[in-house]
Scaffold this motif. Structure first.
Motif, PDB file in Angstrom:
ATOM      1  N   ILE A 125       0.851  -1.183   0.000  1.00 47.26           N
ATOM      2  CA  ILE A 125       0.000   0.000   0.000  1.00 47.26           C
ATOM      3  C   ILE A 125       0.892   1.241   0.000  1.00 47.26           C
ATOM      4  O   ILE A 125       2.068   1.174   0.368  1.00 47.26           O
ATOM      5  N   MET A 126       0.325   2.383  -0.421  1.00 50.70           N
ATOM      6  CA  MET A 126       1.049   3.653  -0.409  1.00 50.70           C
ATOM      7  C   MET A 126       0.723   4.361   0.909  1.00 50.70           C
ATOM      8  O   MET A 126      -0.425   4.769   1.130  1.00 50.70           O
ATOM      9  N   HIS A 127       1.759   4.517   1.795  1.00 51.64           N
ATOM     10  CA  HIS A 127       1.442   4.912   3.178  1.00 51.64           C
ATOM     11  C   HIS A 127       2.423   5.915   3.764  1.00 51.64           C
ATOM     12  O   HIS A 127       2.962   5.685   4.863  1.00 51.64           O
ATOM     13  N   PRO A 128       2.756   7.071   3.221  1.00 55.27           N
ATOM     14  CA  PRO A 128       2.487   7.434   1.819  1.00 55.27           C
ATOM     15  C   PRO A 128       3.496   6.817   0.867  1.00 55.27           C
ATOM     16  O   PRO A 128       3.284   6.765  -0.316  1.00 55.27           O
ATOM     17  N   GLU A 129       4.647   6.337   1.413  1.00 53.12           N
ATOM     18  CA  GLU A 129       5.608   5.632   0.574  1.00 53.12           C
ATOM     19  C   GLU A 129       5.141   4.196   0.383  1.00 53.12           C
ATOM     20  O   GLU A 129       4.256   3.699   1.106  1.00 53.12           O
ATOM     21  N   ALA A 130       5.738   3.487  -0.583  1.00 52.18           N
ATOM     22  CA  ALA A 130       5.372   2.097  -0.847  1.00 52.18           C
ATOM     23  C   ALA A 130       5.721   1.234   0.355  1.00 52.18           C
ATOM     24  O   ALA A 130       6.890   1.133   0.743  1.00 52.18           O
ATOM     25  N   THR A 131       4.702   0.610   0.972  1.00 50.76           N
ATOM     26  CA  THR A 131       4.885  -0.231   2.151  1.00 50.76           C
ATOM     27  C   THR A 131       4.378  -1.637   1.847  1.00 50.76           C
ATOM     28  O   THR A 131       3.173  -1.818   1.634  1.00 50.76           O
ATOM     29  N   PRO A 132       5.247  -2.635   1.778  1.00 56.01           N
ATOM     30  CA  PRO A 132       4.798  -4.002   1.450  1.00 56.01           C
ATOM     31  C   PRO A 132       3.848  -4.565   2.509  1.00 56.01           C
ATOM     32  O   PRO A 132       4.005  -4.308   3.697  1.00 56.01           O
ATOM     33  N   VAL A 133       2.847  -5.340   2.045  1.00 57.78           N
ATOM     34  CA  VAL A 133       1.919  -6.061   2.921  1.00 57.78           C
ATOM     35  C   VAL A 133       1.775  -7.482   2.390  1.00 57.78           C
ATOM     36  O   VAL A 133       2.252  -7.812   1.302  1.00 57.78           O
ATOM     37  N   LYS A 134       1.084  -8.337   3.159  1.00 59.00           N
ATOM     38  CA  LYS A 134       0.931  -9.740   2.742  1.00 59.00           C
ATOM     39  C   LYS A 134      -0.102  -9.878   1.639  1.00 59.00           C
ATOM     40  O   LYS A 134       0.070 -10.671   0.710  1.00 59.00           O
ATOM     41  N   CYS A 135      -1.207  -9.129   1.738  1.00 60.68           N
ATOM     42  CA  CYS A 135      -2.259  -9.248   0.709  1.00 60.68           C
ATOM     43  C   CYS A 135      -3.120  -7.995   0.696  1.00 60.68           C
ATOM     44  O   CYS A 135      -3.121  -7.200   1.645  1.00 60.68           O
ATOM     45  N   LEU A 136      -3.871  -7.826  -0.386  1.00 62.40           N
ATOM     46  CA  LEU A 136      -4.867  -6.773  -0.523  1.00 62.40           C
ATOM     47  C   LEU A 136      -6.238  -7.417  -0.634  1.00 62.40           C
ATOM     48  O   LEU A 136      -6.421  -8.360  -1.420  1.00 62.40           O
ATOM     49  N   LYS A 137      -7.206  -6.910   0.127  1.00 60.78           N
ATOM     50  CA  LYS A 137      -8.552  -7.476   0.110  1.00 60.78           C
ATOM     51  C   LYS A 137      -9.527  -6.507  -0.536  1.00 60.78           C
ATOM     52  O   LYS A 137      -9.185  -5.360  -0.831  1.00 60.78           O
ATOM     53  N   ALA A 138     -10.752  -6.977  -0.753  1.00 59.12           N
ATOM     54  CA  ALA A 138     -11.779  -6.175  -1.418  1.00 59.12           C
ATOM     55  C   ALA A 138     -11.944  -4.832  -0.723  1.00 59.12           C
ATOM     56  O   ALA A 138     -12.055  -4.759   0.513  1.00 59.12           O
ATOM     57  N   GLY A 139     -11.928  -3.745  -1.496  1.00 54.92           N
ATOM     58  CA  GLY A 139     -12.070  -2.400  -0.964  1.00 54.92           C
ATOM     59  C   GLY A 139     -10.763  -1.682  -0.758  1.00 54.92           C
ATOM     60  O   GLY A 139     -10.746  -0.462  -0.572  1.00 54.92           O
ATOM     61  N   GLN A 140      -9.632  -2.405  -0.788  1.00 59.58           N
ATOM     62  CA  GLN A 140      -8.338  -1.775  -0.565  1.00 59.58           C
ATOM     63  C   GLN A 140      -7.711  -1.304  -1.868  1.00 59.58           C
ATOM     64  O   GLN A 140      -7.995  -1.830  -2.948  1.00 59.58           O
ATOM     65  N   VAL A 141      -6.832  -0.308  -1.721  1.00 59.32           N
ATOM     66  CA  VAL A 141      -6.079   0.236  -2.854  1.00 59.32           C
ATOM     67  C   VAL A 141      -4.596   0.044  -2.552  1.00 59.32           C
ATOM     68  O   VAL A 141      -4.139   0.328  -1.444  1.00 59.32           O
ATOM     69  N   GLY A 142      -3.844  -0.445  -3.544  1.00 57.97           N
ATOM     70  CA  GLY A 142      -2.416  -0.668  -3.330  1.00 57.97           C
ATOM     71  C   GLY A 142      -1.671  -0.808  -4.639  1.00 57.97           C
ATOM     72  O   GLY A 142      -2.197  -0.502  -5.716  1.00 57.97           O
ATOM     73  N   TYR A 143      -0.432  -1.287  -4.539  1.00 56.51           N
ATOM     74  CA  TYR A 143       0.404  -1.457  -5.724  1.00 56.51           C
ATOM     75  C   TYR A 143       0.856  -2.898  -5.836  1.00 56.51           C
ATOM     76  O   TYR A 143       0.889  -3.645  -4.839  1.00 56.51           O
TER      77      TYR A 143
END
Length: 453
Positions: free
Chosen positions: A99-117
């Motif tokens: 996700i952009m937080h505000p810099e690119a921050t890695p996460v394990k997964c993105l779920k419905a409703g989320q915005v990321g890269y």
């Protein structure tokens, strides 16, 4: 209150719907956030459904490759998952997700409703198109609304020095990594040499692209006059339209059923005192369906339909000049409408100059032809023979200028008159000079230099 009245008059919103917010003082920020919560619906997708995500931005990073910003509409996407790009039917594997937080921050997964890269094994930004659907497999229905960007303004880009062609090719290729909406193909011109025919989304897009070439890559370039794409219906294929973006593809008039030109829905906001001049300008540019809305603050909003070809060169500058900089112009695509289109070609002693060939509306053909032939007469170097500068439409000459030949005084040699008072001797020398100039005109070649262009 004055701005709220303008918004009400121009856009039709009720005054109760207009929030007065100041980012500088902080006034109204709380009401704005409450309105966002009340009026913008929350995401409605389920994380347990099949994956569907919308690509809304992409860019290229040198060491990472293609970065895509996505909004997950349904399902979920995790590191190591494989997914399908719906428009190309190519499969990729997620190498990094975050996700952009505000810099690119890695996460394990993105779920419905989320915005990321996401980062994956994409080789070219053209594979990640804005508006495309990321899905789990081919059986999943694509999200609605995806349309590839369509270029609306075309221009030729040539290096000033022919030896810089390879450098220009590399510079444009690098810019295309971050701007996939630009189309490019190689073309050759007798006057300008090797270059590229590029398509842009609009005039501002073209101007920004030119500035980036000059500032980021130190490219010395020549850009030809921008043209717009026309559509034509031919007798051999009466049920479909063919798009023409290059004058060299212009068909023979005898094979044409009808032409169509692109139009825009334009909105011009201006002070009342400049209305007359701007209406006159719009009329000369073939504006139709003019509609005036008078605002409370001494301004008027004019809406009209304008051919795109009439506004791509100097329309904005003229509006600013007439209104002393107070008028503003906005426009959006309005489709196509029927029009009479002509190709104006320019010839030097009967030889065509392909770099100057242009496609214009039939009513403007003579005006464009006279302006260019007069300018050519000014910039071309005089030759030892007479040069005919002609503008033609369909084999008919509609404008002509003549560049007089350089003439040596053959009747004078070392400051003395040749032949004394013998008229026949003088006539013989003049006739010999005349024959020589006829021969030079027959075998001589006139080229339009890049400086002249």
């Amino acid at each position: 209150e004055r701005v709220a009245a303008q918004v009400h008059a121009a856009l039709g919103y009720e005054k109760e719907e207009i929030l007065q917010v100041s980012g500088k003082t902080g006034v109204g920020v709380e009401q704005l956030l409450r309105a966002v919560v009340e009026k913008i619906p929350p995401p409605s997708g389920s994380s347990s459904s099949s994956l569907r995500a919308l690509v809304f931005d992409t860019w290229y990073e040198t060491f990472k490759g293609v970065v895509s910003l996505i909004r997950v509409v349904e399902g979920q996407l995790a590191h190591g998952d494989k997914f399908l790009m719906r428009s190309t039917d190519k499969t990729y594997e997620v190498h990094e997700i975050g996700i952009m937080h505000p810099e690119a921050t890695p996460v394990k997964c993105l779920k419905a409703g989320q915005v990321g890269y996401i980062l994956c094994n994409m080789k070219s930004p053209a594979e990640a198109r804005v508006g495309d659907t990321v899905c789990s497999d081919a059986s999943v229905e694509a999200l609605k609304g995806f349309e590839p960007p369509v270029p609306m303004v075309f221009a030729g880009i040539y290096p000033i020095d022919a030896s810089d062609f390879d450098a220009l090719n590399k510079a444009i290729s690098k810019l295309l990594l971050n701007d996939t909406s630009v189309t490019m193909m190689k073309e050759s011109s007798n006057a300008l040499g090797l270059g590229f025919r590029c398509g842009f989304l609009g005039l501002l897009h073209m101007d920004v692209f030119r500035q980036r070439l000059e500032q980021e890559h130190n490219a010395d370039i020549i850009i030809t006059n921008p043209t717009v794409p026309f559509r034509v219906r031919l007798k051999k294929t009466p049920d479909e339209f063919v798009t023409i973006s290059n004058p060299s593809d212009f068909p023979d008039q005898s094979q044409v059923i009808e032409f169509e030109e692109p139009v825009v829905n334009a909105s011009i906001l201006m002070p009342n005192e400049h209305l007359g001049g701007i209406m006159e300008l719009c009329s000369t540019r073939r504006a139709t369906n003019m509609d005036l809305t008078y605002l409370d603050s001494g301004q008027v909003l004019m809406k009209c339909v304008l051919p795109l070809g009439e506004i791509v060169i100097d329309f904005y500058d003229k509006i600013k000049g007439i209104s002393a900089g107070y008028a503003s112009l906005e426009y959006e695509s309005g489709g196509f409408q029927k029009a009479q289109i002509s190709k104006v070609s320019f010839h030097l002693n009967g030889k065509p100059v392909d770099a100057l060939t242009t496609i214009v509306h039939h009513s403007n053909a003579e005006q464009v032809a006279r302006r260019v032939t007069e300018k050519l007469k000014e910039v071309l170097n005089r030759q030892q023979f007479e040069v005919a500068i002609q503008a033609m439409v369909g084999g008919k000459v509609i404008a002509r200028e003549t560049l007089k030949a350089l003439r040596k005084n053959v009747l004078s040699r070392s400051g003395k008159t040749v032949g004394g008072g013998d008229v026949t001797r003088k006539r013989k020398l003049l006739e010999k000079q005349k024959e020589g100039k006829k021969k030079m005109k027959r075998i001589g070649d006139v080229e339009l230099s890049q400086d002249a262009f």
